[in-house]
Design a protein around this motif. Structure first.
Motif, PDB file in Angstrom:
ATOM      1  N   PHE A 106     -82.609-113.041   6.177  1.00  0.00           N
ATOM      2  CA  PHE A 106     -83.738-112.109   6.218  1.00  0.00           C
ATOM      3  C   PHE A 106     -83.275-110.728   6.667  1.00  0.00           C
ATOM      4  O   PHE A 106     -83.646-109.710   6.075  1.00  0.00           O
ATOM      5  N   LEU A 107     -82.472-110.724   7.705  1.00  0.00           N
ATOM      6  CA  LEU A 107     -81.980-109.449   8.238  1.00  0.00           C
ATOM      7  C   LEU A 107     -81.063-108.755   7.245  1.00  0.00           C
ATOM      8  O   LEU A 107     -81.134-107.529   7.059  1.00  0.00           O
ATOM      9  N   ARG A 108     -80.198-109.513   6.629  1.00  0.00           N
ATOM     10  CA  ARG A 108     -79.264-108.894   5.698  1.00  0.00           C
ATOM     11  C   ARG A 108     -80.007-108.358   4.476  1.00  0.00           C
ATOM     12  O   ARG A 108     -79.668-107.305   3.937  1.00  0.00           O
ATOM     13  N   ALA A 110     -83.103-107.316   4.540  1.00  0.00           N
ATOM     14  CA  ALA A 110     -83.803-106.120   5.037  1.00  0.00           C
ATOM     15  C   ALA A 110     -82.858-104.928   5.058  1.00  0.00           C
ATOM     16  O   ALA A 110     -83.238-103.807   4.709  1.00  0.00           O
ATOM     17  N   ALA A 111     -81.632-105.159   5.457  1.00  0.00           N
ATOM     18  CA  ALA A 111     -80.652-104.071   5.502  1.00  0.00           C
ATOM     19  C   ALA A 111     -80.382-103.535   4.103  1.00  0.00           C
ATOM     20  O   ALA A 111     -80.269-102.333   3.897  1.00  0.00           O
ATOM     21  N   GLU A 112     -80.301-104.445   3.148  1.00  0.00           N
ATOM     22  CA  GLU A 112     -80.015-104.012   1.778  1.00  0.00           C
ATOM     23  C   GLU A 112     -81.216-103.324   1.131  1.00  0.00           C
ATOM     24  O   GLU A 112     -81.052-102.474   0.266  1.00  0.00           O
ATOM     25  N   LEU A 113     -82.391-103.719   1.540  1.00  0.00           N
ATOM     26  CA  LEU A 113     -83.600-103.169   0.925  1.00  0.00           C
ATOM     27  C   LEU A 113     -84.236-102.073   1.780  1.00  0.00           C
ATOM     28  O   LEU A 113     -85.404-101.734   1.586  1.00  0.00           O
ATOM     29  N   ALA A 114     -83.474-101.533   2.705  1.00  0.00           N
ATOM     30  CA  ALA A 114     -84.027-100.521   3.611  1.00  0.00           C
ATOM     31  C   ALA A 114     -84.554 -99.308   2.855  1.00  0.00           C
ATOM     32  O   ALA A 114     -85.411 -98.592   3.360  1.00  0.00           O
ATOM     33  N   ASN A 115     -84.049 -99.109   1.655  1.00  0.00           N
ATOM     34  CA  ASN A 115     -84.519 -97.957   0.870  1.00  0.00           C
ATOM     35  C   ASN A 115     -85.730 -98.294   0.007  1.00  0.00           C
ATOM     36  O   ASN A 115     -86.186 -97.463  -0.771  1.00  0.00           O
ATOM     37  N   PRO A 117     -89.057 -99.735   1.145  1.00  0.00           N
ATOM     38  CA  PRO A 117     -89.910-100.256   2.218  1.00  0.00           C
ATOM     39  C   PRO A 117     -90.988-101.235   1.768  1.00  0.00           C
ATOM     40  O   PRO A 117     -91.279-102.194   2.443  1.00  0.00           O
ATOM     41  N   MET A 122     -89.550-107.904   1.543  1.00  0.00           N
ATOM     42  CA  MET A 122     -89.629-107.444   2.922  1.00  0.00           C
ATOM     43  C   MET A 122     -90.877-107.949   3.607  1.00  0.00           C
ATOM     44  O   MET A 122     -90.886-108.194   4.816  1.00  0.00           O
ATOM     45  N   ALA A 126     -90.677-109.956   7.004  1.00  0.00           N
ATOM     46  CA  ALA A 126     -91.403-109.550   8.207  1.00  0.00           C
ATOM     47  C   ALA A 126     -92.305-110.684   8.692  1.00  0.00           C
ATOM     48  O   ALA A 126     -92.389-110.957   9.893  1.00  0.00           O
ATOM     49  N   LYS A 129     -90.208-113.352  10.531  1.00  0.00           N
ATOM     50  CA  LYS A 129     -89.840-112.964  11.898  1.00  0.00           C
ATOM     51  C   LYS A 129     -91.051-112.994  12.828  1.00  0.00           C
ATOM     52  O   LYS A 129     -90.953-113.327  14.004  1.00  0.00           O
ATOM     53  N   ASP A 160     -82.280-111.354  16.914  1.00  0.00           N
ATOM     54  CA  ASP A 160     -81.800-110.496  15.822  1.00  0.00           C
ATOM     55  C   ASP A 160     -80.534-109.744  16.233  1.00  0.00           C
ATOM     56  O   ASP A 160     -79.656-109.497  15.401  1.00  0.00           O
ATOM     57  N   SER A 164     -76.883-109.873  14.200  1.00  0.00           N
ATOM     58  CA  SER A 164     -76.229-108.629  13.791  1.00  0.00           C
ATOM     59  C   SER A 164     -74.875-108.452  14.461  1.00  0.00           C
ATOM     60  O   SER A 164     -73.884-108.102  13.816  1.00  0.00           O
TER      61      SER A 164
END
Lengths: 194, 194
Positions: A106-108, A110-115, A117, A122, A126, A129, A160, A164
């Motif tokens: 999930f975190l990874r 989210a990091a890849e899809l940070a652009n 939102p 996502m 969310a 979590k 989290d 990380s």
DNA sequence: TGAAATATATTCACTGGTGAGTATACTTTT
DNA sequence: AAAAGTATACTCACCAGTGAATATATTTCA
């Protein structure tokens, strides 16, 4: 009504799960997923309307199993509340030592899809979590602790952080450190409550 | 010796920094970087031997500025050690409310490169996080706290947890929660020490 | 009941576009 | 002139997504 060993859709999802987790979302093409699943790409597009749709399904498929795992670790642990919480982190440490471990999907993602939102994946991430956080808060509430929601957030942050930090250092010892911090915070809250 | 406003290499790095951070490493092509930097791709390859090399340079360029920022936040804060540590998280909360904020570039890169453990950029990233940890440990040591390294790890875990969690929920309030947890842990350690 | 009609599942072959990286030549600086 | 820096124009592999056709159930109704 041929009883297939597994349906194409299941095989796609299983394969996507493995590859997306192992390599990352953008590093894996639908061509490769289709090939490893033993079907054509068009069939992937028959069952999932886009790659983004498959990414979302990938995360959704990890939601329950993940939460169940945490619950089991918590429930199986001996000792009081601080020790049960600590056990979650100790079990992550154990898992993180496996060579295939690559952090939290999930975190990874989210990091890849940070652009992006608003990406549907996502939303799923969310929610996942949040479920963990709500579960923790409920456990603390039942135990009669003060400000259970605040303490639950502290646990989420340590969790989290564990994922990380281990990913950066490739050192599972950070999970044990997180467990120690979590235990201290819970014990502290219990001290104030009782 | 025309004094260019900035050299091509600088422009490439600045542009890469902006785009890699904003969009992610794999989402940004060298074609786009070259275009936005106002040069050709061949020039990028003249100054950097590969995309991986540029990624590494991107992270290296964020190392010192990032650490300096944390130090400034820490030093500028009023109050004792717990409050100064808390201030770091409060400042992250403030930064995270800016629409361009996309988490920690080191962490997001680590997430994207999880399938390439030996990647040179990961070495840079790990070193960066280690410097933060060492700095915290030194501050705790000077303050005479017990087990300064262990406490420093707790801070790192909360810090990385903050970046990750906010990225998932797009809610800067998690940074304040982390600051609260950090303050409590530091205060606890001070209580035991003195 | 069994053939036609419909819906579901799957394949082959393709497109338009982009990605990392390069061969070669031109231009500026020393 | 030599070296450093930049540009044009290219290769070849890959990628998300699609058009058209085909195969395999499932349903309908004569």
């Amino acid at each position: 009504m041929t009883v297939r060993a597994s349906s194409a859709k299941e095989r796609i999802l299983t394969t996507a799960n493995k590859l997306f987790y192992a390599e990352g979302i953008r590093a894996v093409s639908l061509d490769v997923i289709a090939e490893k699943a033993g079907i054509t790409k068009k069939t992937v597009y028959y069952h999932f309307k886009s790659k983004d749709d498959l990414i979302e399904a990938y995360l959704a498929s990890r939601d329950q199993p993940n939460l169940t795992q945490f619950r089991k670790w918590f429930e199986a642990a001996d000792g009081g509340l601080p020790e049960k919480v600590e056990a979650i982190f100790q079990n992550i440490a154990k898992a993180a030592r496996h060579p295939k471990w690559k952090g939290c999907g999930f975190l990874r993602t989210a990091a890849e899809l940070a652009n992006m939102p608003g990406h549907p994946a996502m939303t799923v991430g969310a929610a996942h979590k949040k479920k963990f956080e709500d579960w923790m808060a409920a456990e603390f509430e039942v135990a009669g602790l003060d400000r259970p929601e605040a303490l639950a957030r502290h646990m989420v942050l340590l969790l989290d952080g564990t994922f990380s930090t281990i990913l950066v250092h490739r050192d599972a010892a950070y999970a044990d450190a997180a467990g120690e911090a979590a235990k201290a915070l819970v014990a502290g809250a219990m001290g104030r409550a009782g």
